[in-house]
Scaffold this motif. Sequence first.
Motif, PDB file in Angstrom:
ATOM      1  N   MET A 697       0.839  -1.199   0.000  1.00 58.19           N
ATOM      2  CA  MET A 697       0.000   0.000   0.000  1.00 58.19           C
ATOM      3  C   MET A 697       0.876   1.252   0.000  1.00 58.19           C
ATOM      4  SD  MET A 697      -2.963   1.458  -0.080  1.00 58.19           S
ATOM      5  CE  MET A 697      -4.128   0.109   0.205  1.00 58.19           C
ATOM      6  N   ALA A 698       1.944   1.236   0.777  1.00 64.40           N
ATOM      7  CA  ALA A 698       2.858   2.384   0.794  1.00 64.40           C
ATOM      8  C   ALA A 698       3.499   2.574  -0.577  1.00 64.40           C
ATOM      9  CB  ALA A 698       3.924   2.174   1.866  1.00 64.40           C
ATOM     10  N   MET A 699       3.824   1.471  -1.254  1.00 64.37           N
ATOM     11  CA  MET A 699       4.417   1.557  -2.588  1.00 64.37           C
ATOM     12  C   MET A 699       3.434   2.147  -3.593  1.00 64.37           C
ATOM     13  SD  MET A 699       4.209  -0.313  -5.661  1.00 64.37           S
ATOM     14  CE  MET A 699       4.002  -2.047  -5.331  1.00 64.37           C
ATOM     15  N   MET A 700       2.146   1.715  -3.522  1.00 64.63           N
ATOM     16  CA  MET A 700       1.149   2.298  -4.413  1.00 64.63           C
ATOM     17  C   MET A 700       1.015   3.795  -4.148  1.00 64.63           C
ATOM     18  SD  MET A 700      -1.919  -0.482  -4.958  1.00 64.63           S
ATOM     19  CE  MET A 700      -2.348  -0.669  -3.234  1.00 64.63           C
ATOM     20  N   ALA A 701       1.094   4.188  -2.876  1.00 60.72           N
ATOM     21  CA  ALA A 701       1.020   5.607  -2.534  1.00 60.72           C
ATOM     22  C   ALA A 701       2.162   6.383  -3.183  1.00 60.72           C
ATOM     23  CB  ALA A 701       1.038   5.786  -1.019  1.00 60.72           C
ATOM     24  N   ASN A 704       1.123   6.801  -6.833  1.00 63.18           N
ATOM     25  CA  ASN A 704      -0.041   7.681  -6.940  1.00 63.18           C
ATOM     26  C   ASN A 704       0.333   9.137  -6.714  1.00 63.18           C
ATOM     27  OD1 ASN A 704      -1.567   5.400  -7.312  1.00 63.18           O
ATOM     28  ND2 ASN A 704      -2.529   5.430  -5.285  1.00 63.18           N
ATOM     29  N   HIS A 705       1.151   9.407  -5.710  1.00 64.64           N
ATOM     30  CA  HIS A 705       1.514  10.792  -5.406  1.00 64.64           C
ATOM     31  C   HIS A 705       2.478  11.349  -6.443  1.00 64.64           C
ATOM     32  CE1 HIS A 705      -0.621  11.637  -1.662  1.00 64.64           C
ATOM     33  NE2 HIS A 705      -0.485  10.355  -1.399  1.00 64.64           N
ATOM     34  N   GLU A 706       3.275  10.510  -7.024  1.00 69.26           N
ATOM     35  CA  GLU A 706       4.093  10.956  -8.142  1.00 69.26           C
ATOM     36  C   GLU A 706       3.190  11.438  -9.284  1.00 69.26           C
ATOM     37  OE1 GLU A 706       7.885   9.104 -10.427  1.00 69.26           O
ATOM     38  OE2 GLU A 706       6.036   7.914 -10.568  1.00 69.26           O
ATOM     39  N   PHE A 707       2.137  10.670  -9.560  1.00 64.63           N
ATOM     40  CA  PHE A 707       1.217  11.086 -10.615  1.00 64.63           C
ATOM     41  C   PHE A 707       0.466  12.348 -10.214  1.00 64.63           C
ATOM     42  CE2 PHE A 707      -3.022  11.015 -12.587  1.00 64.63           C
ATOM     43  CZ  PHE A 707      -2.640  11.111 -13.922  1.00 64.63           C
ATOM     44  N   LYS A 708       0.097  12.470  -8.939  1.00 67.18           N
ATOM     45  CA  LYS A 708      -0.595  13.669  -8.484  1.00 67.18           C
ATOM     46  C   LYS A 708       0.208  14.935  -8.799  1.00 67.18           C
ATOM     47  CE  LYS A 708      -4.362  12.021  -6.470  1.00 67.18           C
ATOM     48  NZ  LYS A 708      -5.732  12.404  -6.911  1.00 67.18           N
ATOM     49  N   ALA A 709       1.545  14.806  -8.758  1.00 69.14           N
ATOM     50  CA  ALA A 709       2.400  15.966  -9.022  1.00 69.14           C
ATOM     51  C   ALA A 709       2.313  16.417 -10.471  1.00 69.14           C
ATOM     52  CB  ALA A 709       3.849  15.642  -8.651  1.00 69.14           C
ATOM     53  N   PRO A 770      10.865  10.633  -9.245  1.00 67.75           N
ATOM     54  CA  PRO A 770      10.234  11.306  -8.101  1.00 67.75           C
ATOM     55  C   PRO A 770      11.186  12.127  -7.240  1.00 67.75           C
ATOM     56  CG  PRO A 770      10.678   9.030  -7.535  1.00 67.75           C
ATOM     57  CD  PRO A 770      11.133   9.202  -8.960  1.00 67.75           C
ATOM     58  N   ALA A 771      12.517  12.065  -7.516  1.00 65.40           N
ATOM     59  CA  ALA A 771      13.467  12.722  -6.608  1.00 65.40           C
ATOM     60  C   ALA A 771      13.523  14.228  -6.828  1.00 65.40           C
ATOM     61  CB  ALA A 771      14.851  12.105  -6.781  1.00 65.40           C
ATOM     62  N   GLY A 772      13.207  14.707  -8.048  1.00 66.06           N
ATOM     63  CA  GLY A 772      13.188  16.140  -8.301  1.00 66.06           C
ATOM     64  C   GLY A 772      14.499  16.718  -8.755  1.00 66.06           C
ATOM     65  N   GLU A 773      15.546  15.891  -8.998  1.00 61.77           N
ATOM     66  CA  GLU A 773      16.832  16.451  -9.394  1.00 61.77           C
ATOM     67  C   GLU A 773      16.764  17.007 -10.815  1.00 61.77           C
ATOM     68  OE1 GLU A 773      16.210  13.231  -8.847  1.00 61.77           O
ATOM     69  OE2 GLU A 773      17.564  11.893  -9.975  1.00 61.77           O
ATOM     70  N   ALA A 774      17.566  18.034 -11.054  1.00 63.94           N
ATOM     71  CA  ALA A 774      17.608  18.667 -12.368  1.00 63.94           C
ATOM     72  C   ALA A 774      18.153  17.696 -13.393  1.00 63.94           C
ATOM     73  CB  ALA A 774      18.458  19.932 -12.320  1.00 63.94           C
ATOM     74  N   VAL A 800       9.261  16.889  -5.450  1.00 66.98           N
ATOM     75  CA  VAL A 800       9.981  15.836  -4.729  1.00 66.98           C
ATOM     76  C   VAL A 800       8.933  14.986  -4.018  1.00 66.98           C
ATOM     77  CG1 VAL A 800      11.676  15.304  -2.953  1.00 66.98           C
ATOM     78  CG2 VAL A 800      12.003  17.306  -4.423  1.00 66.98           C
ATOM     79  N   ILE A 801       8.886  13.691  -4.363  1.00 71.15           N
ATOM     80  CA  ILE A 801       7.889  12.787  -3.803  1.00 71.15           C
ATOM     81  C   ILE A 801       8.574  11.912  -2.758  1.00 71.15           C
ATOM     82  CG2 ILE A 801       6.053  11.152  -4.321  1.00 71.15           C
ATOM     83  CD1 ILE A 801       5.881  13.844  -5.821  1.00 71.15           C
ATOM     84  N   PRO A 802       8.378  12.208  -1.487  1.00 71.13           N
ATOM     85  CA  PRO A 802       9.027  11.382  -0.460  1.00 71.13           C
ATOM     86  C   PRO A 802       8.424   9.997  -0.419  1.00 71.13           C
ATOM     87  CG  PRO A 802       7.490  12.908   0.546  1.00 71.13           C
ATOM     88  CD  PRO A 802       7.528  13.261  -0.904  1.00 71.13           C
ATOM     89  N   LYS A 803       9.211   9.022  -0.005  1.00 68.89           N
ATOM     90  CA  LYS A 803       8.716   7.658   0.159  1.00 68.89           C
ATOM     91  C   LYS A 803       7.741   7.598   1.328  1.00 68.89           C
ATOM     92  CE  LYS A 803      11.092   5.283  -2.936  1.00 68.89           C
ATOM     93  NZ  LYS A 803      10.458   4.438  -3.974  1.00 68.89           N
ATOM     94  N   HIS A 804       6.656   6.855   1.122  1.00 69.35           N
ATOM     95  CA  HIS A 804       5.659   6.715   2.174  1.00 69.35           C
ATOM     96  C   HIS A 804       6.042   5.573   3.106  1.00 69.35           C
ATOM     97  CE1 HIS A 804       3.241   9.280  -0.426  1.00 69.35           C
ATOM     98  NE2 HIS A 804       2.425   9.464   0.592  1.00 69.35           N
TER      99      HIS A 804
END
Length: 978
Positions: A697-701, A704-709, A770-774, A800-804
């Motif tokens: 479930m944490a992995m799906m999150a 999902n949050h990466e896509f939300k961005a 998901p890390a946000g690096e240039a 930047v999408i932190p791990k859940h």
Amino acid sequence: MKLHSLDEHHQVDRNVARSGKASAMISNPNLDLDIKSYLLFIQRNLQEKLRKYKPGTEMEFSAYVMGDSPDTRFRIYCETREAERAGNCFASPVKAAKVGEWEKVSVFFKMPELPSSFYVCLQLVNVGTLWFDDAYLGPANKIDINENIKAETSQNRIVNPSMEQLDPEGKMPLGWNTHQANKEGEFFSLDKKNARTAHNSIRISSAVPLKTSDFVMWQQTKLQERLKDCPPGTPMMLSFWANNSSNPSVKFRSYVEMRAKGKFIGTFTSPSQSSYFGWKQFFLEFEMPEEVPDSAYLCLQLLSIGTVWFDDVWLGKAIDAPVKPEAFNEENEAFCRVVDFPPQQTWYYPERPEKLSLQWLIPKRADGRLQVTLTDLAGTSLKEYFFEDKESKGGAEILLPELDQGVYLLQYKADFLNEEDIFRIIKKPARGVRFTSDNRMIFNGKPFFPLNVVTPDMTEKAMQVYKEAGFNTVSFNSLTANRGAGKYIGEVAAKYDLAVISWSNFPDSKLNDQDFAKMISENIQNARQLKNFIGWLSDESEMREIPLSAMKRTYRAIYSNAPEFVVWENHAPRMTESKNVLYSMPNIRRFTRQSDVSGCDIYPVPEGGGHSNLENRTISCVGEYTDMSRQAAYEQKPVWMILQAGAWGEYGLGSGVNRGRPTYEQYRFMFYNAITHGASGIVMFGQGVRDLNSPFMAMMADVNHEFKAIESFFTLGDPSQPQVEGNPHPVRIVQRSHGDEWLLVAVNESKKTQRINVHRPAQKTFHLLPAGEAFQPENKKLTLELAANEVVILSTIKSVIPKHGLFKGSSRLKDDDEIERDGGALQKIEWAAQWVAHPDFYRTPDCTTYAIHKFNLAFSPKEAFIRLTADDQYRLSVNGEFIGGGRNHSIVQQYNITNYLQQGANEIQFDIYNIAGPSGLIYEGKAGNADHTFNFASGSQTRFSKNKKDWDAPYLGGSPPVAPWGNLTILFVHKDDI
């Protein structure tokens, strides 16, 4: 002989007789008749005449039979009262009658111990007319029973094809034997409960993995004698019915093998086969080998863990086969449709259509003639269009009369082609769902990209976890069929900003039109209680062979009465058939037209498995099925893809050994593989969505949050064509912009590293999610190197999408919280009751059974309740007063029945309707006052009936948690009961 059924179906025929002056005739034109209707002649009380025959004597019951049509089918049987109660009889197979020719049919059996009752029956089992003459009951004319096992007809070379003739012990069907190689254990049995026709089937069951080389199978040998009249090159057909309890991971196959002088001269083998829905007929076509066989045998083989039943086997010349596989003909591709409808075939008043463009491929037999009729929903013709001397493939433009608000049909007829389009002119609903021209969803006035869970855990804690994990939609079974519980559950979901969908499978309903309209109306009313309701799901209807007429009826009803909601049709990953109509793209399209949203489910992990019928067995088949789903909707409807969120075994489809849940990389790949192929909604199905506190479930999150961005690029942005150097295949690239911001998603669909160069669409810095690096360009190009099945996401918006972490610690609600508020309650329960079902119909599809529970109360109750659920739906009455009903066995409902019970005799009644799969009922209750308490529960005291006259002890399925229903812990207490 006495008649059992309506007299008008039976008569003595003095014009037709084999010998003597008359025969017994049964005639029936009723298309709805089945074997349970029992149109038969019966002679009873024969036990006294059989006293002189010792138990074990070889006996025969026979009669001569003739029919009026090769489609007229019958059987003969004899039965003792003891055998009837045990669910067994001595019977011929259900078979086709010869036309205009008398045929002797015999049933051989061993004389049982002196029965209390013995009778014989001559039965018609479908439409048509039969004549019977010269019936015989007595000692068998031949000593060796096996010599008397005859093929069903001269056409069918299989003996005892429906396994009704048994050995003296009643354990094995005569003519059949079992075989197992390389394995130890008990695999086989005769099944006297789960039969397609008559009383018996044969069963193979394995709790251990099987390979093709294990050869665990039922056989029929010595076929060579029955194939003597089939010369080399004769087209042959094997057909049989199989049932794997709707579990597609249970695999089996059939083959016919022949030898001559010790060497193999022909092995004809089916591929690995399976079924999603109850009994299904399978076929194997082949030609007789060049040499004449001196040995021939048939094998029906289990290939996996699980259970499969076989019944009604047929082998013979293909020309004689009573049922043949549906041949695919290019004329089955015939269609006519409107190509320029707006989204959802909807104009918002005062807009209205003035003309429409048609496209067609009409049958060649129509000779270029096509009739198009414009009608209103009531069927009143408004205008007709005639096209003559046209090419089979073509199109035209039609002018429409001035149309007011309403729902309209365009009906197309050309020879056998009979299709329709539906459209409407309405005022724009204040809320609900609509779609843009490029299939993006607007929900309650706002852009919406569904990230959907089906089927979810129904606790409030789960709703909170889904929200925190990035999902925005949950799909419940039969949500709108349960008014109080549905409203409550919908409101709990809305508290966490979750939209809801009801998985209802309305086209499965066998209700008449009036009752069906009432059911749809009630579901719409219940849906309108919910501010967050999207629509209804029908699942895999084409694959399950639901009639297209039922799909049209459902779509018309919802489309015309609930324009703010959608009908979503999810297809099975079976769209590529080129030989049969079923699973073919033309047929999928016919079903897709009866929906607002299309899509497909595909569970390809582990890769190489059998869920997809594509040659591509890698996870990139997700993209291929997304493309096919779009093609099935002529690229005109949204596509929501159902993806894998669990281990294969967790679906109830296998053992799960070495078949784990998708990894992060696999889940992320499937997610974006679907989106880059045009999916406008993502749905997750599997045990993983109910495993709230798991790493999965944490992995799906995380995904999902990466896509939300980047979601706004898909809901509000615009697509553009990326400029790629060279051929980007097999890398799928999507480029979108929103304002001044840019997004690029690249998905490597291959198993090899790929390097591509994409022209930089903007002079802005891109960031890698998901890390946000240039991500630095090279010479104004974005140079991407993607590993096998890698996804690369570049956005000019830095995110930047932190791990859940696990949700157990982050959720405010605890497991043991009991939640109650106005309208109902969701709380955990423990069960003392057992699942119960009718002993003969606990796996019968489209079947209604009845149950009662009687008890006496020595006191007048001051409070009483009952809690219950059923698979698939129930109606509850107490002492003749209707209390309520429900669907979805996951929702246990509790009713206050204080005012319905009385001191003295009480009776609780249940009507249980089973759509498919297992049927079951579970209930428990309590009545009491200040001095007394009385408990009751489903179990051995429950009684079941099919006709409300004859009541039987129940089939006991065990107490929760027990397969296939699991642990029932969610209880909805009606408001009056809180």
